[in-house]
Scaffold this motif. Structure first.
Motif, PDB file in Angstrom:
ATOM      1  N   THR A 374      10.984  -0.692  -6.796  1.00 38.50           N
ATOM      2  CA  THR A 374      10.714   0.621  -7.398  1.00 38.50           C
ATOM      3  C   THR A 374       9.225   0.958  -7.426  1.00 38.50           C
ATOM      4  OG1 THR A 374      10.468  -0.168  -9.681  1.00 38.50           O
ATOM      5  CG2 THR A 374      12.715   0.275  -8.903  1.00 38.50           C
ATOM      6  N   ARG A 375       8.374   0.069  -6.926  1.00 36.86           N
ATOM      7  CA  ARG A 375       6.932   0.262  -7.104  1.00 36.86           C
ATOM      8  C   ARG A 375       6.259   1.134  -6.052  1.00 36.86           C
ATOM      9  NH1 ARG A 375       5.467  -6.003  -8.679  1.00 36.86           N
ATOM     10  NH2 ARG A 375       7.464  -6.355  -9.727  1.00 36.86           N
ATOM     11  N   PRO A 376       6.685   1.118  -4.781  1.00 38.87           N
ATOM     12  CA  PRO A 376       6.026   2.015  -3.822  1.00 38.87           C
ATOM     13  C   PRO A 376       6.109   3.472  -4.286  1.00 38.87           C
ATOM     14  CG  PRO A 376       7.358   0.403  -2.653  1.00 38.87           C
ATOM     15  CD  PRO A 376       7.686   0.257  -4.116  1.00 38.87           C
ATOM     16  N   GLY A 377       4.952   4.096  -4.423  1.00 44.12           N
ATOM     17  CA  GLY A 377       4.906   5.488  -4.857  1.00 44.12           C
ATOM     18  C   GLY A 377       4.999   5.680  -6.353  1.00 44.12           C
ATOM     19  N   ARG A 378       5.138   4.597  -7.127  1.00 40.46           N
ATOM     20  CA  ARG A 378       5.219   4.755  -8.587  1.00 40.46           C
ATOM     21  C   ARG A 378       3.843   5.130  -9.133  1.00 40.46           C
ATOM     22  NH1 ARG A 378       6.377  -0.297 -12.480  1.00 40.46           N
ATOM     23  NH2 ARG A 378       8.324  -0.481 -11.283  1.00 40.46           N
ATOM     24  N   PRO A 379       3.743   6.157  -9.972  1.00 40.46           N
ATOM     25  CA  PRO A 379       2.447   6.540 -10.557  1.00 40.46           C
ATOM     26  C   PRO A 379       1.853   5.383 -11.364  1.00 40.46           C
ATOM     27  CG  PRO A 379       4.089   8.262 -10.905  1.00 40.46           C
ATOM     28  CD  PRO A 379       4.830   7.063 -10.372  1.00 40.46           C
ATOM     29  N   ASN A 393       4.552  -1.757   2.311  1.00 45.39           N
ATOM     30  CA  ASN A 393       5.886  -1.159   2.406  1.00 45.39           C
ATOM     31  C   ASN A 393       5.985  -0.127   3.530  1.00 45.39           C
ATOM     32  OD1 ASN A 393       8.644  -0.615   1.304  1.00 45.39           O
ATOM     33  ND2 ASN A 393       7.751   1.390   0.870  1.00 45.39           N
ATOM     34  N   ASP A 394       5.013   0.756   3.624  1.00 40.99           N
ATOM     35  CA  ASP A 394       5.064   1.790   4.665  1.00 40.99           C
ATOM     36  C   ASP A 394       4.957   1.183   6.058  1.00 40.99           C
ATOM     37  OD1 ASP A 394       5.340   3.716   2.755  1.00 40.99           O
ATOM     38  OD2 ASP A 394       3.216   4.268   2.712  1.00 40.99           O
ATOM     39  N   GLY A 398       9.256   0.989   5.313  1.00 43.14           N
ATOM     40  CA  GLY A 398       9.821   1.342   4.010  1.00 43.14           C
ATOM     41  C   GLY A 398      10.882   0.349   3.546  1.00 43.14           C
ATOM     42  N   THR A 401      11.804   0.463  -0.113  1.00 45.26           N
ATOM     43  CA  THR A 401      12.450   1.750  -0.418  1.00 45.26           C
ATOM     44  C   THR A 401      13.913   1.722  -0.006  1.00 45.26           C
ATOM     45  OG1 THR A 401      10.338   2.882  -0.076  1.00 45.26           O
ATOM     46  CG2 THR A 401      12.338   4.240  -0.035  1.00 45.26           C
TER      47      THR A 401
END
Length: 494
Positions: A374-379, A393-394, A398, A401
């Motif tokens: 859940t952490r990729p892109g988490r504020p 991750n990218d 992904g 994700t």
């Protein structure tokens, strides 16, 4: 009134004793053998264990091969789903059923793969390898763990999401939903083991002349025969040989019998003691002529009995150590009272199944996912503090994700599940204390060996049904806690 007499059949008496392994005036052979073993060898009661086959997907991977090994050591029936059966035989050996298939190709998840399974442990994952040219001379470290710059071999969306969707859908066709029942004997699908378990035990052992049998007829077990009151007799029955190991129905409420009878009253008898002539626990029930009914037998309603006399001071029935079952038609109820529906002569009762009911629902689908999904892109996430899988991750298509999307497919499936999110997996020896958390915030490492052992514990832990959690090796120097204590703070998913 003159008591009816008939010739006693000594040959049938000897056959009965031989079938059940009984020595007259001494008892069962199993009891005698236990005596010679000595009192020091105290019998261990086995933990509850589900019936059916455990399907392990990704069975040749780092966690999967360890899961298979541990399942076999605990005497589970195991089916390994692999891409390459020849390679799997080299890794897993010949004691496991190996079937080729690929979760990314739904057509391969056919009846041969899914037949008779009771649970799935999914250890699949996207294959990741070092970037070409990344050699041991260019080693990198994170939290003391060696790694190379990675690249994905597979397409994460196909493996982590669509593949999981395929496996979930195939599992749903077989398992439907979580159940609180456990099938013990299924007479509609007889096995050789079932045929060799039940035998007749009539009043011939007390000089009587009744005679019965249990046969497999029209996909049912047919308990039938002739009950006679000659020679002071008056009962016919069929009994199982002693279960080895004893059946453990801890957590269940009682027994269901699916039967079609002849209007007479019968008894269902359970024992906790392997001795031949021991205390038993009885339940009387009426049948309806030529109509299928389900007889529900709550454990709390079982009556302790010895030789047809109740024993009020006896200890309560223990569902964790069941040594035998018995079905009986008898002239007597208890303490000299007569069976109000007894008639000497021909009788018959058909059985479809014997199952336990009222148990706790166990996980049907165990998924090895990953911490960090859940952490990729988490504020608010500081990528510099995160493990490589999150930071890359990218670049890895992904992968985290898509793992999260795969988790969501499991959570919405209607199956009971447990999703395990291990931190960085290592090849270190197992046996470490583990720390469990929720919220996807922890970092650390954990041995593949310990995750494999955790999978086995999860299979038989109802408190982990519909739960997602992260796990890592604990750095606390205290004693390793048992699973129930360690997971006490975990909550089920909404």
């Amino acid at each position: 009134m003159t008591q009816e007499k008939t010739k006693w059949d000594a040959g049938r008496f000897i056959k009965t004793l031989a079938y059940f392994g009984v020595i007259p005036f001494i008892g069962s052979l199993s009891g005698l053998q236990q005596l010679f073993k000595g009192k020091a060898q105290k019998e261990k009661t086995p933990k509850p264990q589900r019936t059916g086959i455990i399907l392990v997907a990704g069975a040749t991977g780092g966690v999967g091969k360890r899961v298979v090994k541990k399942l076999l050591e605990k005497n589970y029936q195991v089916r390994a789903l692999v891409r390459d059966s020849q390679r799997a035989k080299e890794i897993l050996g010949n004691k496991v059923e190996i079937i080729e298939g690929d979760i990314t190709i739904s057509e391969t998840l056919n009846e041969n793969v899914m037949k008779d399974i009771s649970a799935v442990i999914c250890c699949t994952g996207t294959r990741v390898q070092p970037v070409e040219g990344d050699t041991p001379n260019r080693e990198k470290y994170y939290q003391g763990i060696k790694f190379y710059l990675p690249e994905v071999v597979d397409i994460p969306e196909i493996v982590e999401y669509k593949g999981i969707q395929n496996l979930v859908q195939a599992t749903r066709k077989i398992l439907k939903r979580g159940t609180d029942e456990s099938l013990i004997f299924d007479f509609t699908q007889p096995t050789q083991d079932l045929k060799e378990t039940w035998g007749a035990l009539d009043d011939i052992v007390m000089g009587g002349a009744s005679e019965s049998s249990i046969r497999l007829v029209e996909n049912t077990g047919l308990f039938s025969g002739y009950v006679s009151v000659a020679n002071s007799g008056g009962f016919a029955s069929v009994r199982t040989r002693n279960f080895d190991p004893p059946i453990d129905l801890t957590g269940y409420t009682g027994i269901d019998l699916r039967i079609k009878g002849d209007g007479k009253r019968y008894k269902f008898i359970i024992r906790n003691d392997p001795q031949w002539d021991s205390l038993s626990y009885c339940y009387s029930f009426d049948t309806v002529y030529d109509i299928w009914i389900t007889v529900r037998i709550p454990f709390k309603d079982l009556i302790p009995v010895f030789r047809a006399k109740t024993v009020p001071e006896a200890k309560s029935f223990d569902p964790s150590h069941i040594t035998s079952f018995q079905l009986m038609l008898s002239k007597f109820e208890y303490d000299g009272a007569l069976n109000p529906k007894f008639e000497a002569g021909i009788f018959q009762m058909q059985l479809e199944y014997i199952k336990a009911y009222g148990g706790k629902i166990l996980p049907q689908f165990v998924q090895i996912s990953s911490a960090g999904v859940t952490r990729p892109g988490r504020p608010g996430i500081n990528l510099e503090e995160e493990p490589p899988a999150v930071r890359l991750n990218d670049q890895l298509g992904g992968i985290l994700t898509w793992k999260l999307r795969g988790e969501d497919a499991i959570r919405s499936s209607g199956l009971t599940y447990t999703i395990i999110r291990p931190c960085a997996l290592t090849e270190e020896p197992g046996g470490k204390a583990l720390k469990f958390e929720q919220g996807d915030n922890i970092r650390g490492k954990v041995s593949r060996e310990d995750i494999a052992e955790l999978c086995l514990q999860v299979l038989e832990e109802p408190k982990l049904s519909n739960v997602t959690f992260e796990v890592k090796e604990s750095y606390d120097l205290g004693d390793k806690e048992d699973l129930e204590k360690s997971i006490s703070g975990l909550k089920a998913d909404r």
